[in-house]
Design an enzyme around this catalytic site. Structure first.
Site, PDB file in Angstrom:
ATOM      1  N   HIS A 317      22.490 -78.070  85.573  1.00  0.00           N
ATOM      2  CA  HIS A 317      23.922 -77.750  85.465  1.00  0.00           C
ATOM      3  C   HIS A 317      24.110 -76.250  85.633  1.00  0.00           C
ATOM      4  O   HIS A 317      24.969 -75.820  86.407  1.00  0.00           O
ATOM      5  CB  HIS A 317      24.449 -78.224  84.112  1.00  0.00           C
ATOM      6  CG  HIS A 317      25.909 -78.039  83.939  1.00  0.00           C
ATOM      7  ND1 HIS A 317      26.843 -78.690  84.717  1.00  0.00           N
ATOM      8  CD2 HIS A 317      26.621 -77.273  83.068  1.00  0.00           C
ATOM      9  CE1 HIS A 317      28.065 -78.337  84.340  1.00  0.00           C
ATOM     10  NE2 HIS A 317      27.954 -77.484  83.339  1.00  0.00           N
ATOM     11  N   GLU A 328      20.334 -75.201  78.057  1.00  0.00           N
ATOM     12  CA  GLU A 328      19.794 -76.172  79.008  1.00  0.00           C
ATOM     13  C   GLU A 328      18.294 -75.993  79.186  1.00  0.00           C
ATOM     14  O   GLU A 328      17.549 -76.976  79.261  1.00  0.00           O
ATOM     15  CB  GLU A 328      20.514 -76.055  80.340  1.00  0.00           C
ATOM     16  CG  GLU A 328      20.115 -77.142  81.321  1.00  0.00           C
ATOM     17  CD  GLU A 328      21.005 -77.190  82.546  1.00  0.00           C
ATOM     18  OE1 GLU A 328      20.877 -78.168  83.310  1.00  0.00           O
ATOM     19  OE2 GLU A 328      21.815 -76.272  82.753  1.00  0.00           O
TER      20      GLU A 328
END
Length: 431
Positions: A317, A328
């Site tokens: 992402h 992340e």
């Protein structure tokens, strides 16, 4: 690693394959142009002056589409559609042609086994503002009768559904920047459940407007590198300071393997699993340590019957925000552990910005191309990996493409959105 992965593959009766790909982005108006530019390190981000109704123009960084969708569609159709729906139609038309249907209305004899799922983040946002301005300046008698259809979140899905004659269902998931990925997860479910043989699915977004840009700027979510547009979106970099908004669409033709084989269709790859979770932590910030994202990836791998060690590529992402990128990286570490060093992680928003509801679908297209071409695309602006991210062992590709290893390949995409949404998708190659 979840203990569930040790149990081996969970076989599904109806496998889903991807037979058609379509995109329109800041890098190009179709898949080949976008892919070629991405591998060449092209960046579509630029300084753009946006006019405001009551004041001077404001300058922001943005990644406008390389090809205006209104110039591609028939004029009458373009005039009746919001820009987000225009993007969806352009990408869906490319995807259906790529799948072997020269006429997009010919996917089936009567449409009863064809469905559409198109996600958006802000959807008809710019049309709402345009028609509101018309109401205030010219009066209610000058409001277009098209105002309501174009402002609805299901407008892009409805237009694509009309184009392909879908009668098995037309759906429009709205989960902020995870919408496009969630649309593909829903498509996978429809194929597995036997509700459709073909699902045209993806995401679209067209929200490059001063209000959206000012709002994100007030959240301190946008990059402030006005003097360096090409280096502004720099996911995982030590100097990242926010994302850059883009626009466009990604659409895929997801089909049951049996149906694709019966018509002799070319297969780009397989959509093998999906995971959907929510952080339930904060409306605009990820859960500490990326726990929600990790749970989505874990769920997608389990759904696909894949072990973490089989994954060799992740399209992250990676929006270029300080908190989001670190979370992340920590999430991926939770899943892949020491094996993370063997996973080529691409951060493609460096090239075409953050397309919000379209992002997950565009990145799904790129992931399938990466598997097919055995090439992980680069992060064109990466200069120095954030030391905190480097400590996780994240193997970020950039600024040059990276070759993926021989043999069977699996890949994962991750998508996250305001509201705590997390979606992960798992893919394998065609063979």
């Amino acid at each position: 690693m979840s203990p569930r992965h040790a149990a081996g593959p969970d076989r599904h009766e109806r496998d889903a394959v991807v037979t058609g790909l379509g995109t329109t982005t800041a890098l190009g108006g179709d898949v080949p142009t976008t892919w070629r530019a991405l591998l060449d390190g092209v960046c579509g981000i630029e300084r753009v002056d946006f006019a405001t109704p009551d004041g001077p123009a404001q300058t922001y960084l943005a990644a406008p589409a390389a090809v205006d969708p209104g110039t591609v569609l028939p004029p009458a159709k373009a005039a009746h559609c919001d820009r987000s729906a225009q993007f969806a139609l352009v990408a869906a038309r490319e995807a259906t042609r790529d799948a072997g249907f020269e006429d997009p209305s010919s996917l089936s004899a009567d449409g009863s086994r064809v469905a559409v799922v198109v996600g958006v983040g802000l959807g008809g946002f710019t049309s709402i503002l345009e028609h509101d301005h018309r109401l205030r300046t010219r009066g209610p008698g000058r409001v277009s009768p098209r105002t309501i259809p174009v402002m609805l979140p299901n407008h892009p899905a409805a237009e694509v559904g009309l184009m392909v004659g879908a009668k098995a269902g037309v759906h429009a998931p709205v989960s902020a920047c995870a919408s496009g990925a969630e649309a593909l997860a829903q498509a996978l479910g429809m194929i597995r459940d036997g509700r459709a043989d073909i699902v045209v699915a993806g995401g679209a977004e067209a929200a490059l407007h001063p209000l959206a840009l000012a709002g994100f700027a007030r959240l301190r979510a946008l990059s402030r590198r006005l003097d360096d547009p090409k280096g502004a979106s720099r996911p995982f970099d030590a100097e990242r300071d926010g994302f850059v908004m883009g626009e466009g669409a990604g659409m895929l033709v997801v089909e049951s393997a049996a149906h694709a084989a019966a018509r002799g269709a070319r297969v780009h790859g397989r959509l093998t699993g999906a995971g959907i979770t929510n952080d339930s932590h904060h409306v605009a910030q990820p859960a500490p340590g990326g726990t929600g994202c990790a749970a989505a990836v874990d769920e997608a791998l389990n759904d696909a019957g894949l072990r973490p060690g089989q994954v060799r590529h992740v399209n992250a992402h990676a929006t270029s925000t300080p908190l989001g990128d670190l979370g992340e990286a920590q999430a991926l570490r939770r899943i892949f552990a020491e094996g993370l060093k063997d996973v080529a992680v691409s951060a493609t928003k460096a090239a075409f910005g953050h397309t919000l509801g379209a992002a997950g679908a565009i990145e799904a297209v790129l992931t399938l191309l990466a598997l097919r071409e055995r090439t992980a695309p680069p992060a064109c602006s990466l200069e120095r990996l954030d030391p905190a991210i480097d400590q996780t062992g994240l193997n970020v590709v950039g600024p040059s493409p990276a070759a993926l290893p021989p043999g069977s390949l699996a890949a994962v995409t991750t998508s996250m959105g305001f509201g705590g949404h997390n979606v992960a998708l798992a893919f394998t190659g065609a063979s």
